[in-house]
Design a protein around this motif. Structure first.
Motif, PDB file in Angstrom:
ATOM      1  N   GLY A 130      26.244  48.343  33.477  1.00  0.00           N
ATOM      2  CA  GLY A 130      26.007  47.236  34.405  1.00  0.00           C
ATOM      3  C   GLY A 130      27.237  46.956  35.236  1.00  0.00           C
ATOM      4  N   ARG A 165      35.026  46.881  36.624  1.00  0.00           N
ATOM      5  CA  ARG A 165      33.932  46.553  37.523  1.00  0.00           C
ATOM      6  C   ARG A 165      34.000  47.349  38.822  1.00  0.00           C
ATOM      7  N   TYR A 180      32.036  47.009  42.674  1.00  0.00           N
ATOM      8  CA  TYR A 180      31.007  46.402  43.508  1.00  0.00           C
ATOM      9  C   TYR A 180      31.235  46.756  44.963  1.00  0.00           C
ATOM     10  N   ASP A 187      21.145  40.428  30.237  1.00  0.00           N
ATOM     11  CA  ASP A 187      22.120  41.502  30.382  1.00  0.00           C
ATOM     12  C   ASP A 187      23.512  40.910  30.624  1.00  0.00           C
ATOM     13  N   GLU A 247      26.152  42.264  32.095  1.00  0.00           N
ATOM     14  CA  GLU A 247      26.814  42.636  33.343  1.00  0.00           C
ATOM     15  C   GLU A 247      25.991  42.331  34.585  1.00  0.00           C
ATOM     16  N   GLN A 248      24.691  42.461  34.493  1.00  0.00           N
ATOM     17  CA  GLN A 248      23.817  42.187  35.640  1.00  0.00           C
ATOM     18  C   GLN A 248      22.696  41.255  35.185  1.00  0.00           C
ATOM     19  N   GLU A 301      19.863  38.250  35.024  1.00  0.00           N
ATOM     20  CA  GLU A 301      18.857  37.859  36.025  1.00  0.00           C
ATOM     21  C   GLU A 301      18.080  36.610  35.647  1.00  0.00           C
ATOM     22  N   ASP A 356      21.665  38.428  46.118  1.00  0.00           N
ATOM     23  CA  ASP A 356      22.281  39.437  45.273  1.00  0.00           C
ATOM     24  C   ASP A 356      23.760  39.449  45.651  1.00  0.00           C
ATOM     25  N   ASN A 402      28.185  39.834  44.081  1.00  0.00           N
ATOM     26  CA  ASN A 402      29.031  40.632  43.191  1.00  0.00           C
ATOM     27  C   ASN A 402      29.729  39.873  42.069  1.00  0.00           C
ATOM     28  N   TYR A 403      29.845  38.567  42.218  1.00  0.00           N
ATOM     29  CA  TYR A 403      30.758  37.838  41.329  1.00  0.00           C
ATOM     30  C   TYR A 403      30.057  36.991  40.277  1.00  0.00           C
ATOM     31  N   VAL A 416      29.287  37.297  37.207  1.00  0.00           N
ATOM     32  CA  VAL A 416      29.824  37.185  35.846  1.00  0.00           C
ATOM     33  C   VAL A 416      31.359  37.272  35.824  1.00  0.00           C
ATOM     34  N   GLU A 417      31.987  37.092  36.989  1.00  0.00           N
ATOM     35  CA  GLU A 417      33.453  37.119  37.005  1.00  0.00           C
ATOM     36  C   GLU A 417      34.014  35.815  36.439  1.00  0.00           C
ATOM     37  N   LYS A 425      37.645  33.430  45.265  1.00  0.00           N
ATOM     38  CA  LYS A 425      36.976  34.731  45.420  1.00  0.00           C
ATOM     39  C   LYS A 425      35.480  34.604  45.113  1.00  0.00           C
ATOM     40  N   TYR A 448      29.702  35.065  51.640  1.00  0.00           N
ATOM     41  CA  TYR A 448      29.592  36.332  52.356  1.00  0.00           C
ATOM     42  C   TYR A 448      28.190  36.922  52.212  1.00  0.00           C
TER      43      TYR A 448
END
Lengths: 665, 300
Positions: free
Chosen positions: A351, A471, A473, B171, B173-174, B176, B191, B193-194, B196-197, B217, B224
């Motif tokens: 993932g 990671r 992306y 999940d 990492e990704q 939903e 959709d 990128n961050y 789970v940061e 960020k 963005y």
């Protein structure tokens, strides 16, 4: 009966926790024991001499050895006994090392345990009966499963020794993964240039019968006498008529419905296709799932343009049975897939690297196709998403490998080398490009391997960063690779144009199923198990079945080839005699007692149990009983334990012998 | 059948310290929303600290015992399922349960410290699991308006879905699940990128600079990718992403305010409650749904 007892010290392995002289001394007084002695290394030449001399001097009928596991030296001691004139099956081993000294530390209690173990063996040996070896005939024909480099090498070696070979490959062409590679480490010679002549050799060899687009569906029989059922899938092309002109392919109107798996899905192929231009045999296959004719009944363009009338839409799968003496399994590997998998699958995917959603995050084999002169980009460095030349590329090693959380603990072994090669190839093609490699360790053990990696770093200026990538992306058409530089102790972020993942080597999806078909064991990952990790690396535990290449564990080309030649050699040794000797430790059915329930047939892991008709004096069948094929039986004893009427006896391990052992405790 | 459902829908509630202070509006909105959805809960009587940050970085035994004390109370008060809306509390509670279940030594030690023995398996849920249990359909059924004009960035942060072996609902990492819940309000999700940061978490106190950089960020990536609001299910994340935007502006003058809501507030809006009722006016960055609705659309 006169019994001799021989207690081995195994250097200090046994004697450091077992008082060996005391064990030998006590055994002297047991009924039936004529002679008892201890010695530092019983397996050594003087040790074996000691046994032989004692047998002759004291006129012994049977011997008991207190030593290491019978897996280790049972054969040694049986041979020693045989050469001194007693039946080799009148030898019992008491395992004083693995079962006693290695697992205990108190001298007093482990000595007492050792004495009991030896006493049990003495009681058993008293009831042992002399057994004689079984002879079986040998079919001098070899089946090689898998037509990658390992299968090709094995087939050629066996065929050049003069034996017939049946080579079965599931894809339409032989060549395997090696045919997909661009250049090979550490010499950078072109993979196809060294492989294709060997492929042609296989095709033209009078002793090799090549069956592509075929699969092994059933294996019956035993060493020297296998009966193998092979399914030849319908190509819908008559192989005898096809000239390989390629007209059908160029005229096929289906151009973009199916991904080209040879190109690792980076290109499309037509419905009628050959995997690649040097394919062996050069005969196309019609893919029913996308072909318009098979889907709608219309089209038939290939039929019209083929001037040899080789197209045959009605062709069906055919099944053939071959008599085979030995089998070499060389089914190779596949790569770990980073895509999301359902939670119950053992491989969890990545993932953090996008589960495969980024088109320019590719795996090692895809990079090979991009770098290959015959690949979808004709060898030009172009990334899949927009065809632009990547100016910054990141390679990540150990993706899947050495990562318990992703389901794989082992090292895939070849990735350090091919990553260095790929980074090097990239730098040779893109002079102003930057190449980064994230690594955990560099494992470059092999001739000229370390030097090769140094060359990538020093001459080709590949930047190696020690650390993992947490990671990836996408941002503005760039791939942000976030990782850690563990040497600098700093996080790093690289805005790459393309990322190449050195994903783990895993067995083919159908490896466990094939293993069950053949009857060979496999490990928790699906790699086939060798018989002994050091001394029998190419033998499976099933007699007559050998292993070659990456189906046993991750391997590079030189290792696969070496293993294939070794397996071929073992096979040739096997076929060199007309009959085979088998161990007589097999099960036998008492036909008078057998009730014919055939539970034994259900539980036998080797398929050794057959149905036998029992006839009366007039030749009329009055009952069916189980019959155990002595050539197939491996002496595991499962049937013996299962039999409800206690009518199966395992030679060398019968009830009387086992009960005597237990009673001696 | 209904009766069974009623019984199942009763939860124990472990608010945690944030819900009584910095995340008061999370508490308010959660209580109101689940009441509307026909679910009730009882607060665990005499609950205490969950053993988070200050405890678990200094004394492992103390942090496990603190967490297990609350589990013990829930068990004694006859609760089978409890909700821990704070991601840190949730994490501490399930981590401690895991350790108790898998290390007999820790179990013994903790039971001695608390003079109790753990008998029953008390299930701990976070807010996402709670809404998934209640059912997405229930939100849609009770919806008073569709929040069509929201483009939501769902932010999970680090603790809600991790460690992946323990938080088995999504999940790592990704994820939903938050998107599924948010879409039930009629909002669109993006959709990005961050999700789970790390936001910087407890560094908010000692190393504000780190939090400002990390949180910026996260907010920038959401913007963005076209979001006009972010939702969270963690008081710590909310503090960093909402309150720290002021400091952010000092470091990065070009930064523009970006509203951050609790997931419960988003659902509350869809269920017809207004901003004040849900405590959204307590946020540092203002949010008013009407401001996002185009004037001529006649909605809102």
């Amino acid at each position: 009966m006169k019994i001799g007892v021989f207690i081995c010290h195994c250097g200090e392995n046994i004697s450091s926790t077992v008082d060996c002289p005391r064990v030998a001394k006590i055994c002297e007084s047991y009924p039936g024991v004529e002679y008892s002695v201890d010695y530092k290394y019983m397996c050594s030449d003087p040790g074996q001499n000691l046994i032989r001399e004692a047998i002759q001097l004291y006129k012994l009928d049977a011997i008991v050895i207190g030593s290491c596991s019978p897996h280790m030296h049972e054969r040694t001691f049986r041979n020693a006994a045989f050469s001194a004139g007693i039946n080799p099956f009148m030898v019992e081993i008491a395992n004083l090392r693995e079962h006693c000294s290695w697992v205990h530390d108190d001298i007093e209690s482990s000595t007492l345990k050792a004495i009991e173990l030896v006493r049990m063996a003495i009681e058993k040996v008293k009831r042992d009966k002399p057994l004689s070896k079984i002879n079986v005939p040998v079919t001098k024909r070899v089946l090689v499963i898998g037509g990658g480099i390992a299968g090709i090498q094995a087939a050629l070696d066996v065929a050049n020794a003069g034996y017939e070979v049946v080579l079965v490959e599931k894809e339409p062409s032989i060549g395997g993964h090696m045919s997909q590679l661009s250049e090979t480490f550490p010499t950078l010679d072109c993979s196809q240039c060294i492989l294709t002549p060997r492929m042609v050799e296989v095709h033209q060899h009078p002793k090799i019968k090549l069956l592509t687009y075929s699969e092994v569906v059933k294996v019956e029989g035993f060493i020297g006498n296998f009966k193998v059922t092979i399914k030849k899938k319908a190509r819908h092309i008559n192989e005898d008529l096809c000239s390989g002109c390629g007209m059908c392919i160029s005229k096929c109107p289906i151009k973009k419905k199916a991904y080209n798996s040879f190109e690792e899905d980076l290109a499309f192929r037509s419905a009628v296709y050959i995997p690649f231009s040097q394919a062996i045999p050069n005969i196309p296959v019609i893919d029913e799932t996308v072909c318009t004719y098979f889907q709608t009944g219309k089209c038939g363009m290939c039929l019209k343009v083929c001037d040899r009338g080789a197209i045959n839409f009605d062709q069906k799968d055919t099944v053939m049975v071959a008599d085979i003496g030995a089998i070499i399994v060389a089914t190779g590997y596949k790569l770990y897939d980073i895509e999301r998998k359902s939670a119950d699958l053992k491989y969890k995917g990545y993932g953090e690297y996008g589960y495969g959603k980024y088109r320019d995050v590719i795996d090692g084999l895809q990079f090979e196709r991009i770098a290959s002169a015959s690949g979808p980009t004709s060898g030009e460095m172009k990334r899949p998403s927009d065809g632009k030349e990547p100016k910054k590329i990141v390679f990540i090693q150990c993706v899947g490998s050495r990562d318990d959380s992703k389901g794989i603990s082992y090292c895939s072994k070849i990735c350090c080398m091919y990553t260095a090669k790929q980074a090097m190839l990239y730098r040779h093609k893109v002079h102003d490009g930057e190449a980064y490699v994230f690594y955990m360790d560099i494992r470059a053990g092999g001739k000229m391997y370390e030097e090769f990696v140094r060359r990538a770093i020093e001459e080709d200026k590949v930047k190696y960063i020690r650390g993992r990538v947490s990671r990836i992306y996408e941002e503005n058409g760039k791939y942000i690779v976030k990782g850690e530089d563990t040497i600098a102790g700093m996080p790093v972020e690289i805005d790459a144009d393309m990322v190449v993942l050195a994903t783990a080597m895993i067995p083919q999806d159908n490896a466990p199923a094939l293993a069950r078909t053949i009857g060979i064991p496999y490990d928790k990952y699906g790699f086939f198990n060798e018989s002994h990790p050091k001394l029998k690396p190419v033998e499976s535990t099933t007699a007559g079945v050998f292993l070659a290449g990456a189906c046993q564990s991750p391997k590079d080309i030189p290792e696969s080839v070496a293993m294939a030649s070794a397996a071929a050699c073992k096979t040739i040794i096997l076929l060199s005699s007309d009959t085979l000797e088998r161990e007589p430790v097999v099960a036998k059915v008492n036909e008078d007692l057998c009730a014919g329930c055939f539970y034994c047939q259900k539980v036998c892991p080797f398929g050794a149990v057959e149905v036998k008709d029992v006839k009366d004096i007039n030749g009329i069948v009055y009952k069916e009983v189980a019959f155990i094929n002595q050539g197939v039986c491996q002496g595991c004893g499962t049937c013996t334990a299962t039999c409800l009427s206690k009518s199966i006896e395992l030679s060398g391990f019968n009830n009387e012998e086992i009960f005597a052992e237990i009673a001696a405790l | 059948m209904n009766l069974l459902k009623e019984v199942f829908m009763k939860y124990g509630y472990f608010p945690g310290c944030s819900q009584t202070g910095s995340a008061k509006e999370y508490d308010i909105s959660l209580r109101k929303v689940i009441e509307k959805l026909g679910v009730s809960f009882d607060e665990i009587e005499d609950w205490s600290c969950c053993g988070a940050t200050s405890a678990h970085v200094t004394n492992h035994k103390l942090s496990t015992a603190l967490a297990m004390r609350n589990i013990m109370l829930a068990e004694q008060q006859g609760m089978e399922n409890i909700i821990a809306p704070c991601a840190a509390c949730y994490n501490r509670l399930i981590m401690s349960q895991f350790e108790i279940a898998n290390h007999s030594g820790i179990r013994k030690e903790t039971e001695e410290l608390l003079s109790a023995s753990f008998q029953k398996d008390v299930k701990v849920f976070n807010v996402l699991e709670l809404f998934l249990n209640i059912g997405i359909d229930k939100i849609i059924e009770n919806r008073k308006r569709e929040l069509n004009d929201l483009k939501v960035a769902c932010y999970y942060g680090c603790l809600l879905v991790r460690p992946s072996g323990l938080t088995k609902f999504d999940d790592a990492e990704q994820p939903e699940s938050m998107e599924k819940i948010a879409e039930a309000t009629g909002a669109k999700t993006i959709d990005w990128n961050y999700k789970v940061e790390c936001c910087g978490a407890a560094h908010s106190i000692a190393r504000r600079d780190i939090v400002v950089d990390l949180s910026k960020k996260i907010l920038d990536d959401a913007k963005y990718h076209g979001a006009n609001v972010m939702i969270v299910a963690c008081p710590m994340c909310h503090t960093n992403l909402d309150m720290r935007q002021r400091v952010m502006k000092r470091t990065y003058p070009e930064h523009e305010d970006f509203p951050v809501l609790y997931i419960t507030e988003l659902i509350g809006l869809a269920l017809g409650m207004d901003e004040k009722e849900l405590g959204i006016d307590l946020h540092f960055i203002d949010f008013n749904y009407k401001d996002l609705v185009p004037e001529n659309s006649g909605v809102g």
